[in-house]
Design a protein around this motif. Structure first.
Motif, PDB file in Angstrom:
ATOM      1  N   PRO A  51      44.563  24.541  42.552  1.00 38.30           N
ATOM      2  CA  PRO A  51      45.924  24.874  43.003  1.00 38.30           C
ATOM      3  C   PRO A  51      46.459  26.151  42.368  1.00 38.30           C
ATOM      4  N   GLU A  52      45.918  26.517  41.191  1.00 42.76           N
ATOM      5  CA  GLU A  52      46.355  27.758  40.542  1.00 42.76           C
ATOM      6  C   GLU A  52      45.756  28.961  41.283  1.00 42.76           C
ATOM      7  N   LYS A  53      46.590  29.957  41.580  1.00 44.37           N
ATOM      8  CA  LYS A  53      46.152  31.101  42.374  1.00 44.37           C
ATOM      9  C   LYS A  53      44.998  31.853  41.715  1.00 44.37           C
ATOM     10  N   GLU A  54      45.050  31.988  40.395  1.00 42.49           N
ATOM     11  CA  GLU A  54      44.014  32.745  39.694  1.00 42.49           C
ATOM     12  C   GLU A  54      42.655  32.061  39.800  1.00 42.49           C
ATOM     13  N   LYS A  55      42.627  30.746  39.593  1.00 41.40           N
ATOM     14  CA  LYS A  55      41.376  30.005  39.685  1.00 41.40           C
ATOM     15  C   LYS A  55      40.867  29.956  41.124  1.00 41.40           C
ATOM     16  N   LEU A  56      41.795  29.844  42.071  1.00 39.76           N
ATOM     17  CA  LEU A  56      41.400  29.847  43.485  1.00 39.76           C
ATOM     18  C   LEU A  56      40.784  31.191  43.859  1.00 39.76           C
ATOM     19  N   ALA A  57      41.393  32.277  43.380  1.00 39.99           N
ATOM     20  CA  ALA A  57      40.872  33.612  43.660  1.00 39.99           C
ATOM     21  C   ALA A  57      39.464  33.770  43.093  1.00 39.99           C
ATOM     22  N   ASP A  58      39.238  33.247  41.881  1.00 40.97           N
ATOM     23  CA  ASP A  58      37.907  33.318  41.270  1.00 40.97           C
ATOM     24  C   ASP A  58      36.882  32.536  42.094  1.00 40.97           C
ATOM     25  N   ALA A  59      37.298  31.367  42.594  1.00 39.63           N
ATOM     26  CA  ALA A  59      36.389  30.540  43.383  1.00 39.63           C
ATOM     27  C   ALA A  59      36.041  31.211  44.712  1.00 39.63           C
ATOM     28  N   LEU A  60      37.044  31.779  45.378  1.00 39.72           N
ATOM     29  CA  LEU A  60      36.803  32.467  46.645  1.00 39.72           C
ATOM     30  C   LEU A  60      35.909  33.689  46.440  1.00 39.72           C
ATOM     31  N   LYS A  61      36.135  34.393  45.348  1.00 43.77           N
ATOM     32  CA  LYS A  61      35.296  35.542  45.028  1.00 43.77           C
ATOM     33  C   LYS A  61      33.861  35.099  44.739  1.00 43.77           C
ATOM     34  N   ARG A  62      33.733  33.967  44.081  1.00 43.53           N
ATOM     35  CA  ARG A  62      32.417  33.420  43.738  1.00 43.53           C
ATOM     36  C   ARG A  62      31.595  33.164  44.999  1.00 43.53           C
ATOM     37  N   HIS A  63      32.260  32.714  46.058  1.00 43.43           N
ATOM     38  CA  HIS A  63      31.549  32.380  47.287  1.00 43.43           C
ATOM     39  C   HIS A  63      31.582  33.507  48.321  1.00 43.43           C
ATOM     40  N   SER A  64      31.925  34.699  47.862  1.00 45.65           N
ATOM     41  CA  SER A  64      31.794  35.872  48.730  1.00 45.65           C
ATOM     42  C   SER A  64      30.464  36.569  48.480  1.00 45.65           C
ATOM     43  N   GLU A  65      29.638  35.990  47.589  1.00 50.18           N
ATOM     44  CA  GLU A  65      28.322  36.558  47.302  1.00 50.18           C
ATOM     45  C   GLU A  65      27.396  36.338  48.493  1.00 50.18           C
ATOM     46  N   PHE A  66      26.264  37.053  48.482  1.00 49.23           N
ATOM     47  CA  PHE A  66      25.266  36.968  49.564  1.00 49.23           C
ATOM     48  C   PHE A  66      24.860  35.518  49.825  1.00 49.23           C
ATOM     49  N   PHE A  67      24.835  35.158  51.110  1.00 51.61           N
ATOM     50  CA  PHE A  67      24.376  33.824  51.494  1.00 51.61           C
ATOM     51  C   PHE A  67      23.751  33.894  52.871  1.00 51.61           C
ATOM     52  N   ASN A  68      22.600  33.239  53.018  1.00 50.66           N
ATOM     53  CA  ASN A  68      21.955  33.211  54.330  1.00 50.66           C
ATOM     54  C   ASN A  68      20.993  32.025  54.399  1.00 50.66           C
ATOM     55  N   SER A  69      21.160  31.195  55.403  1.00 51.48           N
ATOM     56  CA  SER A  69      20.259  30.068  55.632  1.00 51.48           C
ATOM     57  C   SER A  69      20.387  29.671  57.100  1.00 51.48           C
ATOM     58  N   THR A  70      19.654  28.649  57.500  1.00 52.57           N
ATOM     59  CA  THR A  70      19.781  28.156  58.873  1.00 52.57           C
ATOM     60  C   THR A  70      21.135  27.475  59.034  1.00 52.57           C
ATOM     61  N   PRO A  71      21.944  27.847  60.024  1.00 57.71           N
ATOM     62  CA  PRO A  71      23.300  27.302  60.161  1.00 57.71           C
ATOM     63  C   PRO A  71      23.358  25.781  60.162  1.00 57.71           C
ATOM     64  N   MET A  72      22.350  25.123  60.726  1.00 61.83           N
ATOM     65  CA  MET A  72      22.385  23.670  60.833  1.00 61.83           C
ATOM     66  C   MET A  72      22.249  22.970  59.488  1.00 61.83           C
ATOM     67  N   VAL A  73      21.574  23.606  58.539  1.00 64.55           N
ATOM     68  CA  VAL A  73      21.395  22.975  57.222  1.00 64.55           C
ATOM     69  C   VAL A  73      22.408  23.489  56.200  1.00 64.55           C
ATOM     70  N   ASP A  74      23.199  24.465  56.591  1.00 62.73           N
ATOM     71  CA  ASP A  74      24.222  25.001  55.678  1.00 62.73           C
ATOM     72  C   ASP A  74      25.171  23.928  55.155  1.00 62.73           C
ATOM     73  N   PRO A  75      25.634  22.980  55.999  1.00 61.77           N
ATOM     74  CA  PRO A  75      26.568  21.971  55.482  1.00 61.77           C
ATOM     75  C   PRO A  75      26.014  21.168  54.305  1.00 61.77           C
ATOM     76  N   PHE A  76      24.701  20.921  54.288  1.00 61.77           N
ATOM     77  CA  PHE A  76      24.121  20.207  53.150  1.00 61.77           C
ATOM     78  C   PHE A  76      24.330  21.007  51.864  1.00 61.77           C
ATOM     79  N   ILE A  77      24.082  22.312  51.936  1.00 66.36           N
ATOM     80  CA  ILE A  77      24.285  23.185  50.772  1.00 66.36           C
ATOM     81  C   ILE A  77      25.757  23.190  50.383  1.00 66.36           C
ATOM     82  N   PHE A  78      26.637  23.281  51.379  1.00 69.34           N
ATOM     83  CA  PHE A  78      28.075  23.299  51.094  1.00 69.34           C
ATOM     84  C   PHE A  78      28.523  21.989  50.443  1.00 69.34           C
TER      85      PHE A  78
END
Length: 271
Positions: A51-78
């Motif tokens: 809920p804290e903006k700073e921690k949320l910003a860090d988390a969103l930035k963390r998941h802006s890194e390179f990612f690529n897999s088969t779309p159908m199996v992505d939810p398992f990773i998520f």
């Protein structure tokens, strides 16, 4: 490391990842590929956990890194990532770097399975059955194709995200009890680096057109370099681009430079 049992995520929260996963390819780009789709899929969960903006910003930035897999199996990773983010939100001593390490270590192997299953097997099979009906004049053929392909697609996504989340929570608890959490995350980091290294070797292509000598006895410089270390030029090219990015050079300028150098190099005969 102390683990708490203060679970913040519910089945409804995990279902939000499932629904959003269908748009994982909507903002595909050649810099970080599915990163924005990954970020979008996880964002409802991240907003609830941080809920804290700073921690949320860090988390969103963390998941802006390179990612690529088969779309159908992505939810398992998520789902696995959601469990790790939940643990990170509950435990101040959690190793944050392990989240992207695990994500990177999963995307390569699961992409191989997903591509073989959906693109290499299910789609041709569904297409073949639908085509045979279409040739016979059956108007139900395209509908059958969509059903044969998308029913497994939806089921794998739905159960995948829930299995990923539940197994992620169980694994974190088990690793903690066994006292091997740090070793597991270190191993995941190594596997993630191996995956990235393999992607460099398979996806980056740099071939020199220069030779030593002439005629049938000419020796290609590219072969000499590969003899010293296979895929040396793709590795050096990747490291050079990485260094430019670290210096703050915009990716668009790097892409434009690659295009210009490729055209000029081919025209001159270097490539």
């Amino acid at each position: 490391m102390t683990t708490t049992s203060n679970n913040k995520l519910t089945k409804k929260d995990i279902n939000k990842i499932f629904w959003r996963s269908f748009s994982v390819n909507a903002s595909f780009n050649y810099e970080r590929q599915m990163s924005q789709g990954c970020q979008y899929s996880l964002s409802p969960v991240l907003r609830k956990l941080y809920p804290e903006k700073e921690k949320l910003a860090d988390a969103l930035k963390r998941h802006s890194e390179f990612f690529n897999s088969t779309p159908m199996v992505d939810p398992f990773i998520f789902g696995v990532v959601a469990a790790m983010e939940e643990e990170n939100a509950n435990n101040e001593e959690f190793d944050i770097s392990s989240i992207n390490a695990v994500k990177a270590s999963l995307m390569g192997p699961l992409a191989g399975i997903g591509d073989s299953l959906f693109w290499g097997t299910l789609r041709p099979l569904a297409g073949g059955i639908a085509c045979s009906l279409a040739l016979a004049g059956n108007f139900f053929a395209p509908i059958l194709f969509l059903l044969l392909f998308n029913i497994p697609n939806i089921l794998v996504r739905y159960f995948g995200v829930h299995i990923g989340y539940n197994s992620g929570l169980k694994a974190l608890t088990k690793f903690e009890k066994m006292g091997i959490t740090e070793k597991v995350f270190q191993g995941a980091s190594i596997i993630g680096l191996l995956v990235i290294g393999g992607m460099i070797a398979s996806m980056v292509s740099v071939n020199l057109g220069l030779t030593i000598g002439s005629g049938d006895s000419a020796i290609a410089i590219n072969d000499v370099l590969d003899g010293i270390m296979p895929k040396m030029l793709p590795l050096l090219t990747t490291l050079g681009i990485y260094k430019l990015i670290k210096k703050g050079v915009k990716v668009n300028w790097i892409l434009l430079g690659i295009i210009i150098l490729s055209i000029l190099g081919t025209f001159i005969g270097i490539f």
